[in-house]
Write an enzyme that holds these catalytic residues in place. Structure first.
Site, PDB file in Angstrom:
ATOM      1  N   THR A 106     -24.504 -55.221-122.552  1.00 12.90           N
ATOM      2  CA  THR A 106     -23.603 -54.135-122.913  1.00 12.90           C
ATOM      3  C   THR A 106     -23.406 -53.224-121.717  1.00 12.90           C
ATOM      4  OG1 THR A 106     -23.188 -52.362-124.506  1.00 12.90           O
ATOM      5  CG2 THR A 106     -25.451 -52.646-123.808  1.00 12.90           C
ATOM      6  N   GLN A 158     -22.468 -62.464-117.694  1.00  5.88           N
ATOM      7  CA  GLN A 158     -23.541 -62.377-116.709  1.00  5.88           C
ATOM      8  C   GLN A 158     -24.858 -62.928-117.248  1.00  5.88           C
ATOM      9  OE1 GLN A 158     -23.156 -58.126-116.151  1.00  5.88           O
ATOM     10  NE2 GLN A 158     -22.122 -58.425-114.202  1.00  5.88           N
ATOM     11  N   THR A 160     -27.350 -56.511-118.798  1.00  4.80           N
ATOM     12  CA  THR A 160     -26.172 -56.800-117.987  1.00  4.80           C
ATOM     13  C   THR A 160     -24.981 -56.183-118.689  1.00  4.80           C
ATOM     14  OG1 THR A 160     -25.815 -58.927-119.088  1.00  4.80           O
ATOM     15  CG2 THR A 160     -27.039 -58.967-117.005  1.00  4.80           C
ATOM     16  N   SER A 161     -23.929 -55.935-117.927  1.00  2.04           N
ATOM     17  CA  SER A 161     -22.763 -55.241-118.471  1.00  2.04           C
ATOM     18  C   SER A 161     -21.897 -56.116-119.355  1.00  2.04           C
ATOM     19  CB  SER A 161     -21.910 -54.673-117.332  1.00  2.04           C
ATOM     20  OG  SER A 161     -22.661 -53.720-116.614  1.00  2.04           O
ATOM     21  N   THR A 162     -21.826 -57.404-119.044  1.00  5.16           N
ATOM     22  CA  THR A 162     -20.952 -58.281-119.828  1.00  5.16           C
ATOM     23  C   THR A 162     -21.694 -59.536-120.253  1.00  5.16           C
ATOM     24  OG1 THR A 162     -20.148 -59.543-117.926  1.00  5.16           O
ATOM     25  CG2 THR A 162     -18.928 -57.537-118.496  1.00  5.16           C
TER      26      THR A 162
END
Length: 193
Positions: free
Chosen positions: A39, A15, A10-12
């Site tokens: 990341t 999440q 996941t990007s952050t």
């Protein structure tokens, strides 16, 4: 058959539920070795690197969605090349894409062909735009900053400043300073001979 290696991302860090859902889906798909990280796709993806390093012949590399694995089609093709080079295969659950099948291999190749086609169209449009701007006298190209400051670079060097200090002072690349100094020396030696 080898191991089933999973990768979730996941990007952050906010999440968490999304990461847990991916991990659950990957385990349900039979993943025995799972790598996950929180990341951005443009950041260093250390767990992806570890997962790709771990993959061996006859393993299956599994992700839930394509955007969890690759930031672009070119990135996907590079990752696919690494996986294939190790004698393993790629499976994307959301697309039912599996490169152990002829259809899966075809899909990856189609995605790569489309990406190459889009790139060539973009470059063609760029060339047309530059040609149009030149015809209208609006395109001058990039201003060569260091070359325009050659006299000042040579002057500062004659005052005893080193290339690194000159580069910082004039806000130009150090390699550009070295290139200008070398060109000046060659000219001087040609004149002397």
């Amino acid at each position: 058959m080898g191991a089933i290696v999973g990768y979730a991302r996941t990007s952050t860090t906010d999440q968490v539920a999304g990461l847990e859902a991916q991990e659950r889906d990957l385990r349900a798909a039979g993943v025995t070795k799972l790598y996950s990280e929180q990341t951005s796709s443009i950041a260093d993806r250390s767990e992806l690197k570890r997962a790709l390093d771990y993959v061996r012949e006859n393993d299956v590399f599994v992700v839930t969605k394509l955007d969890r694995l690759a930031r672009s089609i070119a990135d996907l093709l590079a990752i696919q090349k690494v996986i294939e080079g190790k004698g393993a295969s790629l499976r994307v659950l959301s697309l039912s894409l599996d490169t152990t099948t002829p259809t899966g291999k075809l899909m990856v190749n189609l995605l790569g062909s489309i990406a190459q086609f889009e790139r060539e169209l973009m470059l063609e449009r760029q060339r047309e735009g530059i040609a149009k701007a030149k015809a209208q006298g609006k395109y001058l190209g990039r201003v060569p900053t260091a070359k325009a400051q050659s006299a000042e670079i040579l002057d500062l060097h004659s005052q005893g400043l080193g290339p690194s200090r000159i580069a910082r002072k004039l806000k130009v690349g150090r390699s550009s300073v070295y290139r200008i100094l070398a060109t000046s020396r060659r000219r001087e030696s040609t004149i002397e001979n």
